[in-house]
Design a protein around this motif. Structure first.
Motif, short mmCIF file in Angstrom:
data_model
loop_
_atom_site.label_atom_id
_atom_site.label_comp_id
_atom_site.label_asym_id
_atom_site.label_seq_id
_atom_site.Cartn_x
_atom_site.Cartn_y
_atom_site.Cartn_z
N UNK A 164 1.01 -1.16 0.24
CA UNK A 164 0.05 -0.06 -0.07
C UNK A 164 0.87 1.18 0.03
N UNK A 165 2.13 1.19 0.72
CA UNK A 165 2.91 2.34 0.92
C UNK A 165 3.64 2.67 -0.39
N UNK A 166 4.07 1.52 -1.24
CA UNK A 166 4.63 1.88 -2.59
C UNK A 166 3.53 2.33 -3.56
N UNK A 167 2.34 1.89 -3.71
CA UNK A 167 1.28 2.29 -4.54
C UNK A 167 1.00 3.87 -3.90
N UNK A 168 1.04 4.05 -2.82
CA UNK A 168 0.73 5.64 -2.30
C UNK A 168 1.90 6.50 -3.04
N UNK A 169 3.18 6.07 -3.02
CA UNK A 169 4.40 6.62 -3.69
C UNK A 169 4.17 6.93 -4.92
N UNK B 128 2.42 10.66 -3.86
CA UNK B 128 2.97 11.06 -2.78
C UNK B 128 4.56 11.03 -2.32
N UNK B 129 5.25 12.02 -1.67
CA UNK B 129 6.62 11.80 -1.48
C UNK B 129 6.91 10.66 -0.56
N UNK B 130 7.98 9.96 -0.73
CA UNK B 130 8.47 8.66 0.21
C UNK B 130 8.54 9.17 1.55
N UNK B 131 8.99 10.54 2.04
CA UNK B 131 9.26 10.76 3.17
C UNK B 131 7.94 11.11 4.16
N UNK B 132 6.92 11.20 3.41
CA UNK B 132 5.47 11.42 3.87
C UNK B 132 4.88 10.11 4.04
N UNK B 133 5.32 9.04 3.61
CA UNK B 133 4.59 7.70 3.48
C UNK B 133 5.57 6.87 4.58
N UNK C 178 13.43 2.32 6.03
CA UNK C 178 11.99 1.49 5.92
C UNK C 178 11.57 1.56 4.41
N UNK C 179 11.84 2.63 3.35
CA UNK C 179 11.68 2.63 2.22
C UNK C 179 12.31 1.45 1.40
N UNK C 180 13.82 1.40 1.86
CA UNK C 180 14.39 0.33 1.11
C UNK C 180 14.10 -1.12 1.45
N UNK D 134 9.25 -6.13 -1.93
CA UNK D 134 8.59 -6.02 -2.96
C UNK D 134 9.35 -6.62 -4.45
N UNK D 135 10.54 -6.71 -4.34
CA UNK D 135 11.33 -7.28 -5.43
C UNK D 135 11.35 -8.58 -5.34
N UNK D 136 11.38 -9.06 -4.12
CA UNK D 136 11.36 -10.43 -3.90
C UNK D 136 9.91 -11.27 -3.91
N UNK D 137 9.12 -10.68 -3.70
CA UNK D 137 7.87 -11.19 -3.54
C UNK D 137 6.90 -11.40 -5.03
#
Length: 153
Positions: free
Chosen positions: A95-100, A104-109, A115-117, A123-126
């Motif tokens: 949900x957070x990546x979809x918001x970005x 939305x800016x990553x620092x707001x999410x 945590x972003x990394x 997401x890359x391994x799933x």
């Protein structure tokens, strides 16, 4: 002059059989064109090679899609199409990546660049396989806290 020939019956039976076979082939043809995975991949590649902050959109004519970061697969009644990317991207599986991706800016999410990394790594391994396809795909190139990534959702 009005005689019935034996060959006439065979001719009509043969013509009827061929007509039914042709009708079967026509009914079995797809009614829609296969999806264009190459155009979607080109949009992703264009944003991946653009500077951070770049955004792109591509309409998808597909009922299902699968995206693992290296290839995009689209499927509809007309068939399945696959296209490989020049550079890898990250699917917006959380949900957070979809918001970005939605702007939305990553620092707001996220509470921190770490945590972003972590979310990007997860997401890359799933792999969630085939999913219902959206009407359009959005691609956003984001750079924050030493992480430079293109997110697709």
């Amino acid at each position: 002059m009005f005689e019935t020939h034996v060959d006439t019956l065979y001719l009509w039976v043969g013509l009827g059989t061929v007509s039914v076979a042709v009708l079967g082939v026509v009914v079995g043809l797809p009614t829609t064109a296969p999806p264009d995975a190459t155009a979607a991949a080109a949009t992703i590649d264009e944003i991946t090679t653009s500077p951070p902050g770049s955004v792109g959109h591509r309409r998808l004519v597909a009922t299902e899609w699968a995206f693992d970061g290296r290839e995009i697969r689209l499927r509809n009644d007309g068939g399945t199409a696959t296209a490989w990317l020049i550079r890898t991207a990250v699917p917006a599986r959380t949900k957070q990546l979809q918001t970005v991706v939605d702007g939305e800016r990553p620092k707001a999410v996220y509470e921190s660049p770490d945590a972003f990394r972590r979310d990007i790594r997860r997401a890359r391994t799933t792999d969630d396989g085939w999913r219902p396809a959206p009407d359009r795909v959005t691609v956003r190139h984001v750079a924050w806290g030493g992480t430079d990534v293109t997110i697709v959702g």
